[in-house]
Design a protein around this motif. Sequence first.
Motif, PDB file in Angstrom:
ATOM      1  N   VAL A  45       2.825 -32.909  12.753  1.00 40.95           N
ATOM      2  CA  VAL A  45       2.840 -31.207  12.504  1.00 40.95           C
ATOM      3  C   VAL A  45       3.029 -30.450  13.450  1.00 40.95           C
ATOM      4  CG1 VAL A  45       0.305 -31.863  13.941  1.00 40.95           C
ATOM      5  CG2 VAL A  45       0.435 -29.837  12.500  1.00 40.95           C
ATOM      6  N   LEU A  97      -5.879 -34.599  14.422  1.00 42.35           N
ATOM      7  CA  LEU A  97      -4.684 -34.259  14.233  1.00 42.35           C
ATOM      8  C   LEU A  97      -3.996 -34.279  15.158  1.00 42.35           C
ATOM      9  CD1 LEU A  97      -5.996 -30.424  12.495  1.00 42.35           C
ATOM     10  CD2 LEU A  97      -4.717 -32.704  11.108  1.00 42.35           C
ATOM     11  N   LEU A 145      -1.019 -27.891   5.887  1.00 44.90           N
ATOM     12  CA  LEU A 145      -2.113 -28.494   5.214  1.00 44.90           C
ATOM     13  C   LEU A 145      -3.560 -27.207   5.618  1.00 44.90           C
ATOM     14  CD1 LEU A 145      -4.018 -31.489   4.955  1.00 44.90           C
ATOM     15  CD2 LEU A 145      -3.481 -31.783   6.927  1.00 44.90           C
ATOM     16  N   VAL A 152      -0.874 -26.640  10.212  1.00 43.72           N
ATOM     17  CA  VAL A 152      -2.449 -26.731   9.556  1.00 43.72           C
ATOM     18  C   VAL A 152      -3.139 -25.508   9.854  1.00 43.72           C
ATOM     19  CG1 VAL A 152      -5.112 -27.898  10.425  1.00 43.72           C
ATOM     20  CG2 VAL A 152      -2.965 -29.251  10.094  1.00 43.72           C
ATOM     21  N   ILE A 196      -1.040 -25.783  14.064  1.00 39.13           N
ATOM     22  CA  ILE A 196      -2.640 -25.696  14.295  1.00 39.13           C
ATOM     23  C   ILE A 196      -3.301 -24.057  14.568  1.00 39.13           C
ATOM     24  CG2 ILE A 196      -4.779 -27.173  13.703  1.00 39.13           C
ATOM     25  CD1 ILE A 196      -3.527 -29.361  16.178  1.00 39.13           C
TER      26      ILE A 196
END
Length: 278
Positions: free
Chosen positions: A142, A135, A54, A119, A145
């Motif tokens: 996820v 998030l 993402l 991410v 990040i």
Amino acid sequence: MLHPQIANPSATRHILKKFKLRAVKGLGQNFLIDAQIVRQIVAAAEIESGEEVLEIGAGIGTLTQGLLEAGAQVTAVELDKKLPAVLNETLAGYENFRLIEGDILKINLAELMPRRFKVVANLPYYITTQILLTLLEKNLPVTKIVTMVQREVAERMTAAPGSKIYGALSVAVQFRSEPRIAFDVPPESFLPPPEVTSAVVICDVRKPPFEVRDEDFFIKIVRAAFAQRRKTLLNSLTGAGFAKEKILSALAGAEIDGARRAETLSLEEFAKLAEALK
């Protein structure tokens, strides 16, 4: 590559001129023009072919192109209504690219990204904290990040208890992940150059290290404790509306001195305090 590399000054200027674009300060736009930084970000994300990624704020596709070339299945969310037309041209032909127009804070991310994903983003400075907390606090699948943020924010994300910059963001990020600063990004890597140095932070997302029955309440307590940093825990929590007797009882139960300040508490102590107050 299907197209010339976007991450250089001449290509970026050409795209901006062709589409009559300017960096929108209100959206925190600064276009990355350093191909080496793009490669470093992609390397930090440890992209595997076919992996779901993402991206928040795709811009003109600079970082997106690097992710796509690494084999990622990229879903990019873009708020600026002028940019989809640009992306549809700069990234035309990449079958592993999906563009979503909208506000990342209003999109149902669980529905958009139902499978495990990473991410990778150059986050708008003005809204970095809100996006990170969204998030991390929504129990999304996820795993990592990787974000470019202001160096100051990166330091707050990774700050240890006792530090002057240790605060609510530090606790929230470290409760859900293990953050570390990967490298700095100088202003000249952008067009136009921002007034501050940036940094890329890697957050390896994991389960919280301590059990907390109500995470929303936990975060509420953390924010209340840091709301007035100079005050003691007892005074900060009293000011947040909790009854003094209840606070004193909770502090005793958690074995925490009410005369301490929030910046001295570890994650475990915040967890104990939240449980005792709950």
